[in-house]
Design an enzyme around this catalytic site. Structure first.
Site, mmCIF file in Angstrom:
data_model
loop_
_atom_site.group_PDB
_atom_site.id
_atom_site.type_symbol
_atom_site.label_atom_id
_atom_site.label_comp_id
_atom_site.label_asym_id
_atom_site.label_seq_id
_atom_site.Cartn_x
_atom_site.Cartn_y
_atom_site.Cartn_z
ATOM 1 N N HIS A 35 56.296 12.072 98.347
ATOM 2 C CA HIS A 35 56.655 10.640 98.520
ATOM 3 C C HIS A 35 57.422 10.147 97.227
ATOM 4 O O HIS A 35 58.534 9.516 97.480
ATOM 5 C CB HIS A 35 55.362 9.705 98.490
ATOM 6 C CG HIS A 35 55.882 8.126 98.901
ATOM 7 N ND1 HIS A 35 55.685 7.582 99.919
ATOM 8 C CD2 HIS A 35 56.025 7.285 97.912
ATOM 9 C CE1 HIS A 35 55.923 6.502 99.825
ATOM 10 N NE2 HIS A 35 56.050 6.179 98.597
ATOM 11 N N GLU A 36 57.020 10.502 95.894
ATOM 12 C CA GLU A 36 57.724 9.947 94.872
ATOM 13 C C GLU A 36 59.154 10.495 94.602
ATOM 14 O O GLU A 36 60.124 10.085 94.130
ATOM 15 C CB GLU A 36 56.983 10.147 93.371
ATOM 16 C CG GLU A 36 55.534 9.491 93.616
ATOM 17 C CD GLU A 36 55.560 8.141 94.198
ATOM 18 O OE1 GLU A 36 54.339 7.857 94.833
ATOM 19 O OE2 GLU A 36 56.291 7.249 94.119
ATOM 20 N N HIS A 42 61.743 9.146 96.605
ATOM 21 C CA HIS A 42 62.302 7.782 95.873
ATOM 22 C C HIS A 42 63.472 8.158 95.053
ATOM 23 O O HIS A 42 64.312 7.444 94.903
ATOM 24 C CB HIS A 42 61.117 7.196 95.123
ATOM 25 C CG HIS A 42 60.500 6.347 96.002
ATOM 26 N ND1 HIS A 42 60.870 5.281 96.768
ATOM 27 C CD2 HIS A 42 58.963 6.297 96.307
ATOM 28 C CE1 HIS A 42 59.965 4.561 97.527
ATOM 29 N NE2 HIS A 42 58.707 4.948 97.212
ATOM 30 N N CYS A 69 54.087 2.154 100.927
ATOM 31 C CA CYS A 69 54.980 1.995 99.754
ATOM 32 C C CYS A 69 54.908 0.774 99.218
ATOM 33 O O CYS A 69 54.931 -0.424 99.967
ATOM 34 C CB CYS A 69 56.539 2.398 100.357
ATOM 35 S SG CYS A 69 57.478 2.687 99.037
HETATM 36 C C1 NB4 Z 1 52.568 6.013 97.328
HETATM 37 C C2 NB4 Z 1 51.408 6.993 98.389
HETATM 38 C C3 NB4 Z 1 51.752 6.568 99.837
HETATM 39 C C4 NB4 Z 1 51.255 7.889 100.398
HETATM 40 C C5 NB4 Z 1 47.384 7.082 99.988
HETATM 41 C C6 NB4 Z 1 47.271 5.932 98.962
HETATM 42 C C7 NB4 Z 1 47.765 4.097 98.166
HETATM 43 C C8 NB4 Z 1 50.815 4.245 97.086
HETATM 44 C C9 NB4 Z 1 52.302 4.608 97.460
HETATM 45 C C10 NB4 Z 1 51.333 9.170 99.413
HETATM 46 C C11 NB4 Z 1 51.575 8.322 98.147
HETATM 47 C C12 NB4 Z 1 53.000 4.036 96.388
HETATM 48 C C13 NB4 Z 1 54.753 4.883 95.299
HETATM 49 C C14 NB4 Z 1 46.572 3.727 97.619
HETATM 50 C C15 NB4 Z 1 45.650 4.822 97.759
HETATM 51 C C16 NB4 Z 1 43.386 5.736 97.327
HETATM 52 C C17 NB4 Z 1 42.807 5.908 95.769
HETATM 53 C C18 NB4 Z 1 41.425 4.776 94.143
HETATM 54 C C19 NB4 Z 1 41.015 3.653 93.519
HETATM 55 C C20 NB4 Z 1 42.440 2.340 94.916
HETATM 56 C C21 NB4 Z 1 43.336 3.602 95.248
HETATM 57 C C22 NB4 Z 1 43.662 3.327 96.805
HETATM 58 F F1 NB4 Z 1 46.421 2.672 96.862
HETATM 59 N N1 NB4 Z 1 48.122 5.173 98.761
HETATM 60 N N2 NB4 Z 1 48.871 3.264 98.132
HETATM 61 N N3 NB4 Z 1 50.030 3.454 98.419
HETATM 62 N N4 NB4 Z 1 54.355 4.261 96.492
HETATM 63 N N5 NB4 Z 1 45.873 5.975 98.323
HETATM 64 N N6 NB4 Z 1 44.393 4.545 97.268
HETATM 65 N N7 NB4 Z 1 42.116 4.492 95.527
HETATM 66 O O1 NB4 Z 1 50.018 4.774 96.372
HETATM 67 O O2 NB4 Z 1 55.145 3.461 97.249
HETATM 68 O O3 NB4 Z 1 56.315 5.098 95.659
HETATM 69 O O4 NB4 Z 1 41.978 2.673 93.738
HETATM 70 NI NI NI Z 2 56.888 4.493 97.698
#
Ligand code: NB4
Ligand code: NI
Length: 188
Positions: free
Chosen positions: A153-154, A157, A110
């Site tokens: 997840h969102e 929040h 997160c």
């Molecule tokens: C939200 C996610 C955590 C689990 C799964 C994932 C990443 C987040 C948190 C479900 C939702 C943010 C919002 C990533 C990521 C995969 C796709 C495409 C190219 C990099 C990117 C990396 F960064 N979670 N981070 N965490 N949250 N996949 N990816 N890739 O998004 O706290 O509330 O660029």
């Molecule tokens: Ni989050």
């Protein structure tokens, strides 16, 4: 543009609040809020922008994470995730869900949590959701896989819930009944 300094972290009271419904037609401020949230997610996945502005990558972000307790969040999955989905969700709701659960084998992270918290986060495998776009038009869609996990997840929040609230504190990797593992690297 939203920078990491704008993102509040664990312990900040806004992360434990229930966010407020947004009124339509959207104010200019609320429209810009939605656009800024989506812009952050897209920037964070762009290596150049992420490097230049030291952005932590994400597939989603919710308004309370920038200390605005309003029911708006953004999700963005580029083709590299195999999911072609980009949305700004206003006053989102889960209208129905599968009995079957699912979880990311990598666990979750997160942007508001500056530490790794290992463990499975059980969520619904498939959800039917509805929300409004910035024009106030309602949309309904069925989500599965990573988009379904990210939507939940969102939405958490917006209700003051953090991913680690769902982890079995006794045994973080305990098998989850009737659940499908989703292999997805967090790419972080
Ligand atoms: C939200 C996610 C955590 C689990 C799964 C994932 C990443 C987040 C948190 C479900 C939702 C943010 C919002 C990533 C990521 C995969 C796709 C495409 C190219 C990099 C990117 C990396 F960064 N979670 N981070 N965490 N949250 N996949 N990816 N890739 O998004 O706290 O509330 O660029
Ligand atoms: Ni989050």
């Amino acid at each position: 543009m939203i920078r990491m300094k704008d993102i509040i972290r664990e312990g900040h009271p806004t992360l434990r609040k229930r966010s407020e419904e947004v009124q339509f037609p959207l104010s200019q401020e609320d429209r810009k809020l939605g656009e800024d949230l989506l812009e952050y997610v897209i920037n964070s996945q762009d290596e150049e922008m992420a490097q230049k502005y030291d952005l932590r990558p994400g597939v989603g972000i919710a308004a309370p994470q920038i200390n605005v307790p309003k029911r708006i969040f953004a999700l963005h999955f580029d083709e590299s995730t195999g999911e072609n989905l980009s949305m700004i969700a206003v006053n989102p709701k889960i209208v129905s869900h599968s009995v079957e659960k699912a979880y990311l084998t990598s666990g979750e992270g997160c942007l508001s949590v500056d530490r790794s918290i290992p463990g499975y986060v059980p969520r619904y495998a498939r959800v039917t959701v509805k929300a409004f776009n910035l024009e106030g038009e309602e949309f309904k869609m069925r989500l599965k896989g990573l988009p379904a996990i990210a939507f939940q997840h969102e939405l958490d929040h917006l209700n003051g819930i953090m991913f680690f609230d769902h982890i079995n504190s006794q045994n973080p990797f305990a098998e989850i009944e009737n659940a499908t593992p989703i292999k997805q690297d967090l790419g972080e």
